[in-house]
Design a protein around this motif. Structure first.
Motif, PDB file in Angstrom:
ATOM      1  N   ASP A 151       0.806  -1.207   0.000  1.00 39.52           N
ATOM      2  CA  ASP A 151       0.000   0.000   0.000  1.00 39.52           C
ATOM      3  C   ASP A 151       0.843   1.261   0.000  1.00 39.52           C
ATOM      4  O   ASP A 151       0.311   2.358   0.032  1.00 39.52           O
ATOM      5  N   VAL A 152       2.156   1.156  -0.005  1.00 33.19           N
ATOM      6  CA  VAL A 152       3.028   2.327  -0.058  1.00 33.19           C
ATOM      7  C   VAL A 152       3.852   2.252  -1.334  1.00 33.19           C
ATOM      8  O   VAL A 152       4.651   1.341  -1.518  1.00 33.19           O
TER       9      VAL A 152
ATOM     10  N   LYS B 100      -0.113  13.740   0.174  1.00 29.56           N
ATOM     11  CA  LYS B 100      -1.442  13.155  -0.026  1.00 29.56           C
ATOM     12  C   LYS B 100      -1.406  11.641   0.108  1.00 29.56           C
ATOM     13  O   LYS B 100      -2.401  11.016   0.516  1.00 29.56           O
ATOM     14  N   GLU B 101      -0.262  11.035  -0.238  1.00 25.95           N
ATOM     15  CA  GLU B 101      -0.106   9.598  -0.040  1.00 25.95           C
ATOM     16  C   GLU B 101      -0.250   9.249   1.437  1.00 25.95           C
ATOM     17  O   GLU B 101      -0.832   8.221   1.800  1.00 25.95           O
ATOM     18  N   GLY B 102       0.294  10.114   2.298  1.00 27.66           N
ATOM     19  CA  GLY B 102       0.148   9.905   3.736  1.00 27.66           C
ATOM     20  C   GLY B 102      -1.296  10.025   4.184  1.00 27.66           C
ATOM     21  O   GLY B 102      -1.782   9.223   5.000  1.00 27.66           O
ATOM     22  N   ILE B 103      -2.004  11.026   3.648  1.00 25.19           N
ATOM     23  CA  ILE B 103      -3.420  11.199   3.967  1.00 25.19           C
ATOM     24  C   ILE B 103      -4.230   9.980   3.515  1.00 25.19           C
ATOM     25  O   ILE B 103      -5.085   9.470   4.250  1.00 25.19           O
ATOM     26  N   ASN B 104      -3.940   9.499   2.310  1.00 18.66           N
ATOM     27  CA  ASN B 104      -4.666   8.337   1.779  1.00 18.66           C
ATOM     28  C   ASN B 104      -4.402   7.088   2.620  1.00 18.66           C
ATOM     29  O   ASN B 104      -5.293   6.254   2.816  1.00 18.66           O
ATOM     30  N   TYR B 105      -3.163   6.968   3.106  1.00 23.21           N
ATOM     31  CA  TYR B 105      -2.826   5.816   3.947  1.00 23.21           C
ATOM     32  C   TYR B 105      -3.626   5.858   5.253  1.00 23.21           C
ATOM     33  O   TYR B 105      -4.134   4.826   5.724  1.00 23.21           O
TER      34      TYR B 105
ATOM     35  N   THR C  80       3.097  -0.532  13.756  1.00 25.09           N
ATOM     36  CA  THR C  80       2.200  -1.060  12.724  1.00 25.09           C
ATOM     37  C   THR C  80       2.163  -0.240  11.435  1.00 25.09           C
ATOM     38  O   THR C  80       1.466  -0.631  10.497  1.00 25.09           O
ATOM     39  N   ILE C  81       2.872   0.874  11.379  1.00 26.58           N
ATOM     40  CA  ILE C  81       2.863   1.696  10.163  1.00 26.58           C
ATOM     41  C   ILE C  81       4.154   1.459   9.388  1.00 26.58           C
ATOM     42  O   ILE C  81       5.245   1.427   9.964  1.00 26.58           O
TER      43      ILE C  81
ATOM     44  N   VAL D 105       2.694  10.390   8.728  1.00 27.99           N
ATOM     45  CA  VAL D 105       1.639  10.181   9.724  1.00 27.99           C
ATOM     46  C   VAL D 105       1.997  10.885  11.031  1.00 27.99           C
ATOM     47  O   VAL D 105       1.162  11.575  11.640  1.00 27.99           O
ATOM     48  N   MET D 106       3.243  10.735  11.475  1.00 24.30           N
ATOM     49  CA  MET D 106       3.674  11.365  12.715  1.00 24.30           C
ATOM     50  C   MET D 106       3.670  12.889  12.596  1.00 24.30           C
ATOM     51  O   MET D 106       3.367  13.604  13.558  1.00 24.30           O
ATOM     52  N   SER D 107       4.006  13.391  11.428  1.00 22.95           N
ATOM     53  CA  SER D 107       3.987  14.836  11.204  1.00 22.95           C
ATOM     54  C   SER D 107       2.567  15.379  11.329  1.00 22.95           C
ATOM     55  O   SER D 107       2.338  16.429  11.940  1.00 22.95           O
TER      56      SER D 107
END
Length: 416
Positions: free
Chosen positions: A183-184, A196-201, A331-332, A340-342
């Motif tokens: 998925d990445v 946006k990839e981070g948002i979608n994840y 798990t990420i 995600v952390m940002s």
């Protein structure tokens, strides 16, 4: 070391600006600038952490911070009064930027430093160390300022940052050479597309959305503690300032022991209970604190019962903070963890000034501030009941997601 020296520097900076400017904004300058910096740089920081080697980023942010500390100490004494803001504002902005980079990078690199079975212990001890600094920084800050003035805090910052820099150099990072997660995607994106990839994840994993939402809600609610406890004790109850210190210290001790307590809980079990139970317990504890303010007006009794309540508030908060951080780190996928952390870090910090302004208005306009605490406690319980079914479903769904998408860092564990 960084947490203790940064907190001491914050206290010293506030005291120095208060003396120079006689303005209440002196103690709020970092609270204003840091969230603004976080929002402005949330996209590039997340992308930066996911693109470059984490050790290089930690080294770079440490060097920049040391250089600006040196620049700060060389320039600060050339300004007086309100003009002190000229060197202070850029220093605080750069310091906040370096702090954001270091925080997100460290969070994203924990599984490159220790075995996955040790992540909960490491996060527990890290949280305990931060709580330890919160306990002693105010006392040391006020004492050192009275003895040596403000410049001593910059010297301490330079020394501690330099020692931390040397420790970073000694760390061995086990970098991932290949990405197994489906998925990445490993593609070259623009800054916005990559973010946006981070948002979608996050959208794919409802539990991460719930964790971010819970963290934002609790940070907003706890703005009332920072504003309300000093207001209630000093302005409404008129019992002096000493109970404020005891209640804040008890809260920090609760955070410390709660963090250490997480060492003894199994990391792979009870994810749902570790999140939802502290939300309900915080609701009860905050309501109880409001009831104490409403029915007791004696300094000794407020100190005794208020400190006990504050301790359990800190204890409950530590459990949910450590659990959430460990779960995300374990798990990420590595390639997406920085973004995600940002998002999580920025969302939490951005709400602090909003919450402070909101609760300042409420405490100024509601006759009995104790009702605000009781209302916040009830709001926590209602929020817990509201999110309960969604969180339960998200935890079950996330377990299936993790099974379907093999944890991409598992092949590093034997190396470590």
């Amino acid at each position: 070391m960084n947490s203790l020296s940064n907190n001491m520097l914050s206290y010293g900076l506030g005291l120095m600006l208060l003396r120079q400017t006689n303005s209440a904004i002196s103690f709020g300058i970092e609270m204003i600038i840091a969230p603004v910096v976080g929002v402005l740089f949330v996209i590039p920081i997340g992308n930066l952490v996911d693109k470059y080697k984490h050790k290089s980023l930690l080294i770079g942010s440490s060097l920049i911070k040391i250089l600006f500390l040196i620049f700060f100490i060389l320039s600060i004494d050339h300004f007086n009064g309100l003009y002190k803001m000229i060197p202070v504002v850029p220093f605080v902005a750069v310091s906040a930027l370096c702090s954001n980079i270091s925080t997100v990078t460290y969070s994203a690199s924990v599984h490159e430093l220790v075995h996955s079975k040790k992540i909960q212990r490491l996060s527990s001890l890290t949280s305990a160390a931060n709580s330890f600094s919160n306990i002693f920084a105010p006392v040391l800050g006020v004492s050192l300022y009275a003895l040596f003035g403000f410049d001593i805090f910059i010297f301490i910052g330079i020394i501690s940052s330099s020692l931390a820099f040397l420790l970073i150099l000694s760390l061995k990072f086990h970098y991932q050479t290949e990405e197994n997660s489906n998925d990445v995607k490993e593609e070259s994106f623009s800054q916005l597309q990559s973010f946006k990839e981070g948002i979608n994840y996050i959208k794919k994993r409802k539990l991460i959305t719930d964790i971010i939402l819970i963290s934002m809600f609790l940070n907003f609610i706890f703005s009332s503690m920072n504003i309300g406890i000093p207001y209630m004790i000093e302005a409404e109850l008129n019992i002096g300032t000493s109970p404020i210190g005891y209640l804040n210290t008890s809260d920090a001790i609760g955070l410390l022991l709660g963090s250490l307590f997480m060492n003894f809980l199994p990391a792979k079990r009870g994810t749902f209970l570790k999140i939802i139970l502290p939300v309900f317990s915080l609701g009860v504890e905050i309501s109880l604190l409001g009831a104490l303010f409403q029915n007791i007006d004696k300094s000794f009794l407020i100190t005794l019962y208020g400190s006990a309540t504050s301790f359990f508030i800190g204890f409950s908060l530590a459990i949910i903070e450590v659990n959430n951080m460990v779960y995300l780190q374990k798990t990420i996928a590595t390639a997406i963890l920085g973004r995600v952390m940002s998002i999580l870090t920025t969302a939490n910090r951005a709400l602090l000034p909003v919450g402070s302004l909101a609760y300042t208005f409420l405490f100024d306009n509601i006759q009995f501030g104790s009702y605000i605490f009781i209302g916040n406690g009830l709001l926590c319980i209602i929020f817990g009941l509201f999110i309960f079914p969604s969180l339960l479903k998200a935890v079950k769904k996330d377990k299936l997601f993790i099974k379907e998408h093999a944890w991409p860092n598992s092949h590093l564990e034997e190396k470590k």
